[in-house]
Design a protein around this motif. Structure first.
Motif, PDB file in Angstrom:
ATOM      1  N   TYR A  99      42.065  39.230  54.171  1.00 47.98           N
ATOM      2  CA  TYR A  99      42.355  39.801  52.857  1.00 47.98           C
ATOM      3  C   TYR A  99      43.714  40.506  52.818  1.00 47.98           C
ATOM      4  CZ  TYR A  99      37.379  38.954  52.424  1.00 47.98           C
ATOM      5  OH  TYR A  99      36.146  38.360  52.398  1.00 47.98           O
ATOM      6  N   ILE A 100      44.419  40.474  53.964  1.00 43.96           N
ATOM      7  CA  ILE A 100      45.654  41.246  54.067  1.00 43.96           C
ATOM      8  C   ILE A 100      46.727  40.753  53.104  1.00 43.96           C
ATOM      9  CG2 ILE A 100      46.841  39.906  55.833  1.00 43.96           C
ATOM     10  CD1 ILE A 100      46.662  43.362  56.705  1.00 43.96           C
ATOM     11  N   THR A 101      46.625  39.484  52.701  1.00 50.31           N
ATOM     12  CA  THR A 101      47.669  38.937  51.842  1.00 50.31           C
ATOM     13  C   THR A 101      47.390  39.159  50.369  1.00 50.31           C
ATOM     14  OG1 THR A 101      46.448  36.915  51.940  1.00 50.31           O
ATOM     15  CG2 THR A 101      48.316  37.108  53.405  1.00 50.31           C
ATOM     16  N   GLY A 102      46.373  39.936  50.061  1.00 56.75           N
ATOM     17  CA  GLY A 102      46.063  40.137  48.652  1.00 56.75           C
ATOM     18  C   GLY A 102      45.228  39.005  48.073  1.00 56.75           C
ATOM     19  N   VAL A 103      44.767  38.088  48.926  1.00 58.62           N
ATOM     20  CA  VAL A 103      43.937  36.982  48.420  1.00 58.62           C
ATOM     21  C   VAL A 103      42.695  37.523  47.715  1.00 58.62           C
ATOM     22  CG1 VAL A 103      42.589  34.965  49.026  1.00 58.62           C
ATOM     23  CG2 VAL A 103      44.652  35.469  50.275  1.00 58.62           C
ATOM     24  N   SER A 104      42.073  38.529  48.368  1.00 58.93           N
ATOM     25  CA  SER A 104      40.811  39.006  47.814  1.00 58.93           C
ATOM     26  C   SER A 104      41.010  39.631  46.444  1.00 58.93           C
ATOM     27  CB  SER A 104      40.178  40.025  48.759  1.00 58.93           C
ATOM     28  OG  SER A 104      41.131  41.012  49.089  1.00 58.93           O
ATOM     29  N   SER A 105      42.081  40.429  46.283  1.00 64.31           N
ATOM     30  CA  SER A 105      42.257  41.066  44.978  1.00 64.31           C
ATOM     31  C   SER A 105      42.636  40.044  43.919  1.00 64.31           C
ATOM     32  CB  SER A 105      43.279  42.197  45.054  1.00 64.31           C
ATOM     33  OG  SER A 105      44.147  42.013  46.112  1.00 64.31           O
ATOM     34  N   GLY A 106      43.452  39.055  44.319  1.00 61.96           N
ATOM     35  CA  GLY A 106      43.783  38.000  43.362  1.00 61.96           C
ATOM     36  C   GLY A 106      42.541  37.248  42.935  1.00 61.96           C
ATOM     37  N   ALA A 107      41.709  36.897  43.923  1.00 64.04           N
ATOM     38  CA  ALA A 107      40.478  36.179  43.615  1.00 64.04           C
ATOM     39  C   ALA A 107      39.566  37.041  42.751  1.00 64.04           C
ATOM     40  CB  ALA A 107      39.765  35.786  44.907  1.00 64.04           C
ATOM     41  N   ALA A 108      39.484  38.327  43.100  1.00 65.34           N
ATOM     42  CA  ALA A 108      38.625  39.226  42.330  1.00 65.34           C
ATOM     43  C   ALA A 108      39.090  39.291  40.883  1.00 65.34           C
ATOM     44  CB  ALA A 108      38.637  40.615  42.951  1.00 65.34           C
ATOM     45  N   LEU A 109      40.400  39.358  40.690  1.00 62.30           N
ATOM     46  CA  LEU A 109      40.904  39.421  39.314  1.00 62.30           C
ATOM     47  C   LEU A 109      40.508  38.160  38.544  1.00 62.30           C
ATOM     48  CD1 LEU A 109      42.476  40.981  37.236  1.00 62.30           C
ATOM     49  CD2 LEU A 109      44.558  39.866  38.017  1.00 62.30           C
ATOM     50  N   GLY A 110      40.660  36.999  39.205  1.00 63.52           N
ATOM     51  CA  GLY A 110      40.257  35.752  38.553  1.00 63.52           C
ATOM     52  C   GLY A 110      38.791  35.784  38.167  1.00 63.52           C
ATOM     53  N   ALA A 111      37.953  36.224  39.097  1.00 65.87           N
ATOM     54  CA  ALA A 111      36.517  36.261  38.836  1.00 65.87           C
ATOM     55  C   ALA A 111      36.191  37.245  37.716  1.00 65.87           C
ATOM     56  CB  ALA A 111      35.763  36.639  40.105  1.00 65.87           C
ATOM     57  N   VAL A 112      36.824  38.419  37.754  1.00 60.80           N
ATOM     58  CA  VAL A 112      36.538  39.437  36.737  1.00 60.80           C
ATOM     59  C   VAL A 112      36.905  38.912  35.348  1.00 60.80           C
ATOM     60  CG1 VAL A 112      37.263  41.692  35.864  1.00 60.80           C
ATOM     61  CG2 VAL A 112      36.706  41.411  38.279  1.00 60.80           C
ATOM     62  N   ILE A 113      38.059  38.233  35.267  1.00 63.57           N
ATOM     63  CA  ILE A 113      38.452  37.680  33.965  1.00 63.57           C
ATOM     64  C   ILE A 113      37.424  36.644  33.506  1.00 63.57           C
ATOM     65  CG2 ILE A 113      40.200  36.268  32.804  1.00 63.57           C
ATOM     66  CD1 ILE A 113      42.296  37.700  34.513  1.00 63.57           C
ATOM     67  N   ALA A 114      36.978  35.792  34.447  1.00 59.85           N
ATOM     68  CA  ALA A 114      35.986  34.773  34.084  1.00 59.85           C
ATOM     69  C   ALA A 114      34.694  35.424  33.591  1.00 59.85           C
ATOM     70  CB  ALA A 114      35.701  33.862  35.279  1.00 59.85           C
ATOM     71  N   ILE A 115      34.273  36.492  34.273  1.00 63.93           N
ATOM     72  CA  ILE A 115      33.023  37.154  33.890  1.00 63.93           C
ATOM     73  C   ILE A 115      33.173  37.814  32.518  1.00 63.93           C
ATOM     74  CG2 ILE A 115      31.468  39.073  34.430  1.00 63.93           C
ATOM     75  CD1 ILE A 115      32.028  38.474  37.426  1.00 63.93           C
ATOM     76  N   LEU A 116      34.290  38.522  32.332  1.00 66.47           N
ATOM     77  CA  LEU A 116      34.457  39.280  31.091  1.00 66.47           C
ATOM     78  C   LEU A 116      34.643  38.385  29.875  1.00 66.47           C
ATOM     79  CD1 LEU A 116      36.617  42.368  32.070  1.00 66.47           C
ATOM     80  CD2 LEU A 116      34.190  42.236  31.539  1.00 66.47           C
ATOM     81  N   THR A 117      35.333  37.257  30.054  1.00 63.61           N
ATOM     82  CA  THR A 117      35.549  36.395  28.893  1.00 63.61           C
ATOM     83  C   THR A 117      34.306  35.586  28.557  1.00 63.61           C
ATOM     84  OG1 THR A 117      36.505  34.820  30.411  1.00 63.61           O
ATOM     85  CG2 THR A 117      38.043  36.145  29.144  1.00 63.61           C
ATOM     86  N   GLY A 118      33.348  35.556  29.492  1.00 61.83           N
ATOM     87  CA  GLY A 118      32.115  34.828  29.207  1.00 61.83           C
ATOM     88  C   GLY A 118      32.321  33.326  29.120  1.00 61.83           C
TER      89      GLY A 118
END
Lengths: 353, 315
Positions: A99-118
């Motif tokens: 996760y050192i490269t920011g992969v996890s936060s980038g992925a999390a942001l993608g997932a959060v947007i997907a969840i919030l937009t429904g």
């Protein structure tokens, strides 16, 4: 030496297989071990003719809930561990993890947007349920890859990739993305629970779709990393030495980073952010088998699979019918075990030294 | 030591005060029906709310703030909607309530509440304990209700009616109507033996899979409507529920609260579940199952409608 390795491999493989079968037989619904083994054996080609009468509900539980989940645990555990080995070797930093490269936060942001937009619900509303199910993993994957590109873009100087700049850029991009995620979470209302659950990392509710989504990336990534294991060995001596020994340093570094990031992103996409495995499994195996990546990579792979299958099984059965996020188990069980190994290794070093 | 004395004398004064108020009320309040004009005569009202606090409402409250959607619904049902000056962002029913000034969401904006100078604030004790304490320390009269069962909701409606000085006839007729509707459902369901009750699963959230266990209105409503909650043994009220258990317990009715019917019907591992096979999967507005207001009875009737056909068929 060679024979020793084969023995070790077979031991690890056997342990992983045993853990996987055990995991198939454990869960909130009590299905006898023998029934599970018979049910699985009946489906193995060439073993036909085994009679086993199984309630349809159990059939579904074994083959559509537990089996894909156990296999997915193997794939995710292996991917994260392999990526961890690569990052630790490449960056020559014991604190590096996938996760050192920011992969996890980038992925999390993608997932959060997907969840919030429904979006998943919109797809399933129009009869595209499969597409709906793939939305969160797909967005997470793209987010993860996107963040790595951002980090690479920010840290490359004159076509070179200085390790310290790369590390810093990764941390900064990660923090920035986390701030965006926190902001979105404050606006998220009812979906907050789903977001938190995703962020904690879990294999709960994952099925065959998720396995098929993660598997190709995992196989490709692991194979590619194995091809680079000799380069990783040489890079461990230092970049200048590696250059002198004929390694295309910058080119290998870039490819290793991209491959590991892809492995990590595919794992995170289907399981959320499961911490600790990618950090600790490489260290544990390094203590046992030594620093040669040609050996370290495959053994870490197997250990990662074994570790995550075991942790996920614990997560399912400790507090039934509630499932604990598997990341909690990996850290709580893995942490002390890792410290023990570390202490032992240091003690032997001092004895030898 | 002095602390103890102090509290003791405090409560003594308070008790005397209450006694005095009660006497005053008997002296000042004439009997008979309360018409709108006579509201003023019913006050001051002294109320012991569900937090055990005694609250004195000196005169007919004209500036009411509701910090819970359920209380907002009760206020409107009692005809006190026009005296509500503040609600939360979650207060979406009746639709008129959305037009009111917002005083916060899950987190309240205390400055705003204080600046609006409410005559009374209506909260829910178990969910908003800290916020209620804080408002009280800010000198704002807060009445907290805390119904845990359908019958207690009726009690809460009565209490809110007293606090805001709602027309007594109106309160009584509302409660009578709600009780009547509940009794009608119960008349058909109360004698169904445990083993003949259809198994019901209420999905509160899909990913992670969550349901409602004992101690929730959802659980009580399933029971009252003639069904059996398959999460009957879960330790906490809103548990995460294992998909394996869902499949093994094989619910005959699934009630969805997130408008995700298509998603659920296409879930591969759920195809063997009776409710999915027989297409007894329904979407419901979750508010009528979880909000302790008058619409809970709507929830009960809807649930009974889902369950009834299964009781009649072959049982």
């Amino acid at each position: 030496m060679r024979q020793q390795h084969i023995l070790f491999y077979s031991l690890l493989a056997a342990a992983t297989f045993a853990a996987a079968t055990l995991a198939l037989a454990m869960g909130p619904v009590n299905i006898p071990y023998k029934t599970v083994v018979l049910a699985v054996a009946r489906r193995v080609p060439g073993l036909g003719g085994i009679e086993a009468s199984l309630p349809p509900a159990w059939e579904t539980i074994i083959f559509d809930i537990r089996l894909p989940r156990v296999l997915l645990a193997c794939v995710v555990g292996a991917s994260l561990s392999a990526a961890g080995v690569a990052f630790q070797g490449l960056l020559r930093n014991p604190l590096a993890d996938p996760y050192i490269t920011g992969v996890s936060s980038g992925a999390a942001l993608g997932a959060v947007i997907a969840i919030l937009t429904g979006i998943p619900l919109v797809f399933s509303r129009y009869g595209l349920a499969l597409l709906g199910r793939a939305t969160i993993p797909a967005m997470a994957f793209l987010g993860g890859i996107g963040s790595v590109y951002a980090v690479l873009y920010l840290s490359r100087v004159d076509g070179r990739l200085p390790v310290d700049t790369f590390l810093l850029a990764g941390v900064v991009v990660g923090s920035f993305l986390w701030a965006v995620i926190s902001f979105l979470m404050t606006l998220s209302g009812k979906a907050l629970h789903e977001i938190v659950f995703w962020l904690m990392g879990s294999l709960s509710g994952r099925g065959w779709d998720d396995l098929w989504m993660a598997l190709p990336w995992s196989i490709a990534g692991v194979a590619a990393l194995y091809l680079f294991s000799r380069d990783l060995n040489i890079l461990a001596l230092g970049e200048e030495q590696a250059w002198q020994l004929g390694v295309e340093v910058e080119w290998s570094k870039l490819l290793i980073v991209l491959t590991s990031a892809m492995l990590t992103a595919s794992a995170v996409a289907v399981s959320g952010i499961i911490g600790f495995i990618g950090l600790v499994v490489p260290h544990m195996t390094r203590i046992i088998v030594g620093p040669d990546h040609r050996l370290l990579l495959p053994t870490s792979l197997l250990s990662g699979a074994l570790f995550l299958v075991a942790a996920d099984t614990l997560a399912r059965v400790i507090l039934p019918p509630v499932e604990i996020p598997v990341g909690v188990i990996t850290a709580m069980v893995g942490g002390p075990f890792f410290l023990y190994l570390l202490k032992e290794a240091k003690r032997h070093d001092t004895l030898r030294g | 030591m002095s602390m103890i004395l102090k509290t003791r004398s405090c409560s003594l004064y308070r008790a005397l005060g209450i006694l005095l108020l009660v006497i005053l009320m008997f002296v000042l309040v004439p009997g008979g029906a309360w018409s709108l004009d006579e509201h003023a005569q019913a006050f001051p009202v002294t109320i012991k709310d569900s937090t055990g606090n005694t609250v004195v409402i000196p005169s007919l409250p004209r500036r009411i703030i509701s910090i819970a959607p359920s209380n907002t619904e009760i206020l409107y049902a009692l005809g006190a909607g026009d005296r509500v000056i503040g609600v939360t962002t979650a207060c979406d029913y009746p639709p008129e309530a959305r037009q009111k000034e917002k005083v916060g969401d899950v987190n309240l904006n205390f400055e705003k509440i204080v600046s609006m100078r409410p005559d009374v604030v209506l909260g829910v004790a178990s969910l908003q304990g800290a916020a209620i304490e804080r408002l009280r320390r800010l000198g704002i009269p807060v009445v907290a209700v805390d119904p845990k069962t359908v019958d207690e909701v009726l009690g809460a409606i009565e209490l809110v009616g007293r606090v805001v000085g709602a027309d007594r006839e109106r309160v009584q007729s509302l409660i009578k109507a709600l009780v009547g509707r509940k009794e009608r459902v119960l008349a058909a369901t109360s004698r169904i033996p445990e083993t003949a009750r259809p198994r019901v699963f209420v999905e509160i959230w899909h990913e992670p899979l969550m349901t409602a266990g004992p101690g929730t209105f959802v659980d009580e409503i399933i029971q009252l409507a003639g069904g059996k909650n398959i999460a009957f043994d879960s330790g906490n009220p809103w548990p995460q529920f294992s998909e394996e258990l869902l499949i093994e317990r094989d619910p005959e009715i699934i009630v969805l609260t997130c408008h995700n019917l298509e998603q659920v019907m296409s879930e591969a591992s759920w195809q063997g579940i009776s409710a999915v096979k027989n297409r007894r999967v329904y979407e419901i507005d979750p508010d009528i199952l979880v909000r302790p207001g008058p619409r809970l009875i709507d929830g009960l009737e809807v649930m009974a409608r889902y369950i009834r056909p299964l009781i009649a068929v072959g049982r």
